[in-house]
Enzyme design. Structure first.
Site, PDB file in Angstrom:
ATOM      1  N   GLN A   1      -3.722   3.114   4.264  1.00 17.10           N
ATOM      2  CA  GLN A   1      -4.251   2.002   4.200  1.00 17.10           C
ATOM      3  C   GLN A   1      -3.459   1.297   4.690  1.00 17.10           C
ATOM      4  O   GLN A   1      -2.667   1.394   4.707  1.00 17.10           O
ATOM      5  CB  GLN A   1      -3.664   1.854   2.833  1.00 17.10           C
ATOM      6  CG  GLN A   1      -4.078   3.562   1.687  1.00 17.10           C
ATOM      7  CD  GLN A   1      -3.767   3.409   0.217  1.00 17.10           C
ATOM      8  OE1 GLN A   1      -2.581   3.287  -0.028  1.00 17.10           O
ATOM      9  NE2 GLN A   1      -4.248   3.463  -0.772  1.00 17.10           N
TER      10      GLN A   1
ATOM     11  N   VAL B   1       0.518  -0.923   0.191  1.00 18.65           N
ATOM     12  CA  VAL B   1       0.122   0.085   0.338  1.00 18.65           C
ATOM     13  C   VAL B   1       0.853   1.170  -0.238  1.00 18.65           C
ATOM     14  O   VAL B   1       1.923   0.848   0.777  1.00 18.65           O
ATOM     15  CB  VAL B   1      -0.719  -0.251   1.535  1.00 18.65           C
ATOM     16  CG1 VAL B   1      -2.464  -0.964   0.660  1.00 18.65           C
ATOM     17  CG2 VAL B   1       0.067  -0.053   2.637  1.00 18.65           C
ATOM     18  N   SER B   2       0.399   2.583  -0.641  1.00 20.39           N
ATOM     19  CA  SER B   2       1.285   3.412  -0.855  1.00 20.39           C
ATOM     20  C   SER B   2       0.941   3.993   0.549  1.00 20.39           C
ATOM     21  O   SER B   2       2.753   5.106   0.541  1.00 20.39           O
ATOM     22  CB  SER B   2       0.912   4.149  -1.584  1.00 20.39           C
ATOM     23  OG  SER B   2       0.647   3.338  -3.202  1.00 20.39           O
ATOM     24  N   THR B   3       0.342   4.083   1.354  1.00 19.06           N
ATOM     25  CA  THR B   3       0.343   5.277   2.312  1.00 19.06           C
ATOM     26  C   THR B   3       0.106   3.897   3.680  1.00 19.06           C
ATOM     27  O   THR B   3      -0.867   3.422   3.510  1.00 19.06           O
ATOM     28  CB  THR B   3      -0.924   6.452   2.230  1.00 19.06           C
ATOM     29  OG1 THR B   3      -2.160   5.204   2.691  1.00 19.06           O
ATOM     30  CG2 THR B   3      -0.724   7.046   1.381  1.00 19.06           C
TER      31      THR B   3
END
Length: 197
Positions: free
Chosen positions: A15, A10-12
């Site tokens: 999330q 996940v990018s953040t």
């Protein structure tokens, strides 16, 4: 038969990977063979969990991801990875690619992967163009581009100056306003015709 090595990303940090993990476990990946990156962009060349997953692969194993964008952002990067894995005798399986399960160890899967990687990059580039175009149009029309707005009026900053001059600590005044001391000092310096503290 080789092992299934799963990778989720996940990018953040806000999330969650729960859905990806559930899908990977459902595809037969053992929890011990699952690697995860939290808050890591697919555009980064080095991703700790991804590097561990690739390092854990041996000939006959298969790298399993839920979607194509977990591997990276560019067609070039994804195709290079697929080629590297193929040369090592490792398969690549994407669970939700084109509505089905694609395995690059077979010719049809390899072809579908190549086409879908190109489409994924094209979609990303179209999004970038739309955003750039939208920003340029808003700027040309003199519209707001977003970002942080100045929250405090000069009058409020002058009141803060009076509080400081009457003996209140700068840190306390800044805290009460909800800004940092540096921001308060900067706003005081930029006040027209006001003595600085």
């Amino acid at each position: 038969m080789g092992k299934l090595i799963g990778y989720a990303r996940v990018s953040t940090r806000s999330q969650g990977t729960d859905r990806q993990v559930t899908d990977l476990l459902g595809a037969g990946v053992r929890r011990d063979d699952l690697y995860v990156d939290h808050g890591v962009s697919g555009a980064r060349a080095s991703r700790p969990g991804f590097d561990q997953a690739v390092g854990a692969l041996h000939e006959g194993d298969t790298l399993v991801v839920t979607t194509l964008d977990r591997l990276g952002r560019s067609t070039q990067t994804m195709l290079e990875l697929a080629q590297e894995l193929r040369q090592r005798g490792v398969g690549l399986r994407v669970l939700n690619l084109g509505g089905g399960d694609v395995d690059t160890s077979i010719p049809m899967g390899s072809m579908v992967f190549t086409v879908m990687a190109a489409l994924a990059q094209m979609e990303l580039e179209i999004k970038r163009e739309r955003i750039t175009d939208s920003v340029e149009k808003r700027r040309a029309a003199g519209k707001d581009l977003g970002g942080r707005r100045q929250t405090f009026t000069d009058s409020q900053i002058r009141t803060a100056v009076r509080l400081i001059e009457s003996g209140d600590p700068v840190a306390q005044v800044a805290r009460d306003l909800g800004i940092s001391r540096a921001t308060l000092y900067r706003r005081i310096r930029n006040l027209p015709s006001t003595a600085t503290v």
